[in-house]
Design a protein around this motif. Sequence first.
Motif, PDB file in Angstrom:
ATOM      1  N   ALA A  93      28.909   6.518   5.189  1.00  0.00           N
ATOM      2  CA  ALA A  93      28.819   7.207   4.101  1.00  0.00           C
ATOM      3  C   ALA A  93      29.950   6.759   2.988  1.00  0.00           C
ATOM      4  CB  ALA A  93      28.867   8.628   4.260  1.00  0.00           C
ATOM      5  N   ASN A 143      31.335  15.745   5.326  1.00  0.00           N
ATOM      6  CA  ASN A 143      32.780  15.264   5.659  1.00  0.00           C
ATOM      7  C   ASN A 143      33.729  16.500   5.564  1.00  0.00           C
ATOM      8  OD1 ASN A 143      32.118  12.807   6.458  1.00  0.00           O
ATOM      9  ND2 ASN A 143      32.656  12.093   4.469  1.00  0.00           N
ATOM     10  N   GLU A 191      26.743  13.961   1.982  1.00  0.00           N
ATOM     11  CA  GLU A 191      27.693  13.159   2.982  1.00  0.00           C
ATOM     12  C   GLU A 191      29.035  13.799   2.807  1.00  0.00           C
ATOM     13  OE1 GLU A 191      27.000  11.130   5.474  1.00  0.00           O
ATOM     14  OE2 GLU A 191      24.868  11.133   4.801  1.00  0.00           O
ATOM     15  N   LYS A 246      35.142  10.314  14.592  1.00  0.00           N
ATOM     16  CA  LYS A 246      34.320  11.192  15.052  1.00  0.00           C
ATOM     17  C   LYS A 246      33.756  10.974  16.538  1.00  0.00           C
ATOM     18  CE  LYS A 246      33.648  13.017  10.561  1.00  0.00           C
ATOM     19  NZ  LYS A 246      32.887  13.178   9.479  1.00  0.00           N
ATOM     20  N   GLY A 295      28.716  14.238  10.846  1.00  0.00           N
ATOM     21  CA  GLY A 295      28.564  12.772  10.664  1.00  0.00           C
ATOM     22  C   GLY A 295      29.274  12.028  12.026  1.00  0.00           C
TER      23      GLY A 295
HETATM   24 MG    MG Z   1      30.344  11.292   7.014  1.00  0.00          MG
END
Ligand code: MG
Length: 599
Positions: free
Chosen positions: A97, A32, A28, A78, A92
Amino acid sequence: MIRLLDQATVNKIAAGEVIERPAAVVKELTENAIDAGATAITIEIKEGGLSFIRITDNGGGIAKDEIKLAFERHSTSKIKSAEDLLHVKSLGFRGEALSSIAAVAQVELVTKVPGEMIGCRYVTEGGVEKNIEEIGCPDGTTFVVRNLFYNTPARRKFLKSAMTEAGYINDIVERLAVSHAGLSFKFIHNNQLKLGTSGNGNLKDIIYHIYGRDIAAGLLETDREQQGISIKGYIGKPVVSRGNRNFMNYFINGRYIKSKLINKALEDAYKPYSMQHRYPFTSLSFEVDPELIDVNVHPSKMELRFTSQETVYNFTKQAVEDTLRGKELIEEALVSAEKPMPIKTSVLKILPPEPFEIHRIERQSVTKAQDRRPPEFEPVIVKESPEQYHAVEQMTLFDDRLLSKKSASSHRIIGQLFRTYWIVEFESNMYMIDQHAAHEKVLYEKLMASLQNKEFSSQLLEPPIILSLSMREEQIVKEHISVLNTLGFEIEPFGGREYSVRGIPGDLLGIAQKELLIELIDSLTDEGPGGSAQMILEKAASMSCKAAIKANHAMSQEEARAMIGSLLELENPYHCPHGRPVIISMSKYEIEKKFKRVL
Ligand code: MG
Ligand code: ADP
């Protein structure tokens, strides 16, 4: 009483799904960093990530006034709405997360947006904010995650050894590095640099580094594009094959994915060149128009749905076929790709009583006479389709005592069929014995009997066999080295990730082949470090016997008779060490029924 759970509890529950083990934290946070536009990412762990995980990137950073928000559940920069899901390009988008990781660990974040004068440090423990302050720091972001699952002991108990957890993390980092050759990755475990990629975009270098010299030397480049989909990367020549799918990797829009559809396309393309149960090496990156896929499946499941399955299948298969055809393939792969005859157990199937099934054996002996009589009730109608036959033909015939010493003299060996099966007539039955399976079984049982209670000896190999291992394989060898030594394997580091095998167990000469040794190592992947000596021994013995048999095709009637003789001394002669049947049978009655001599 019904009540709403507080946010901390909700996050802890959610964390259970998103963050299963340290590897998920690494995945994760590294994703990122990639999403944040980083070009260099350092991943550092200690004790398999249990006590310490650090991810540092040189990406876009997080603005001070957005830090707290980033740690909220379902906060993301996002996507804005459900429509955006159709065009997601980032790895992601769920915003789960950070909140999940923070809920089950002690997290420290240091981040600065490029162009800003000052950065920020933020500390939380179990999801509770401990400190936020301004601080001078480089552009980009560092996350430090300490003592994962310190407040969820039940979950911590489910983790495996630090070494195994480190192995999972290693896999994740390798995949991320391979799927982002343009980014520079550094992976450090217990202060040792395990992987370093330059980020110069040269995938072949990375493959060399991760999978070793042998694989890097057998690569074919694939590069193809059509409307809405493209595929780029390397596939292994058919000689570079493995006994499982661990080396069959591909990425879709930068994501590591498992897809039955793509597996099938790849395996089908390789089919003309490879043996059964061998899988190719692939490292392929697909770029697919986001509108053609549904990425919205569970984050920890590596699945993905395509809107047009057929397009993806055909495109993939064609691309690989063309790559394979276009290049000069190594001759031995084509020649030695002799396919084992598929055994149609569906047509003739025996379910012999196991030695412990005394009642069944007795019952069958008693009812034997009755069984032989044609049924007096409704006549059996023989239908055309083979599926219909086998309902009638399933037999449990070992009451026939084919394999008793007494009856050995009345076996009539008719001959060999397809250079593989021996046909034997005995009383009112026809038996077919798979020569390879039978031989293998006899060897294996003898070997295992002689190995029981025996001191293991080692046989020296001159010259030694040099194995060039992948990172994962090297780790497996390290994990199992003491057991392997006890069994008589002598394996030593030979520089880099090459290992020399100077000795093998005294009775297992058959396994002294590069491919088999690697297969043995690969087969330990799924076992974990608990794999016992006995299990490794059984695997090695069974592979060794298989190899010994492959080398030995021709067999005279006399040898066949001797083999059947040895077979009947075994306790359970019915299945080979790989579980395939050794003997199948068909009664005279059955045969006559097929010819419609009887009804
Ligand atoms: Mg993420
Ligand atoms: P998601 O990745 O699904 O958006 P996360 O919980 O992983 O959700 O992260 C929340 C948000 O925090 C991201 O949308 C991003 O804006 C920000 N963020 C997280 N990690 C980084 C990073 N390394 N660099 C810059 N921004 C980050």
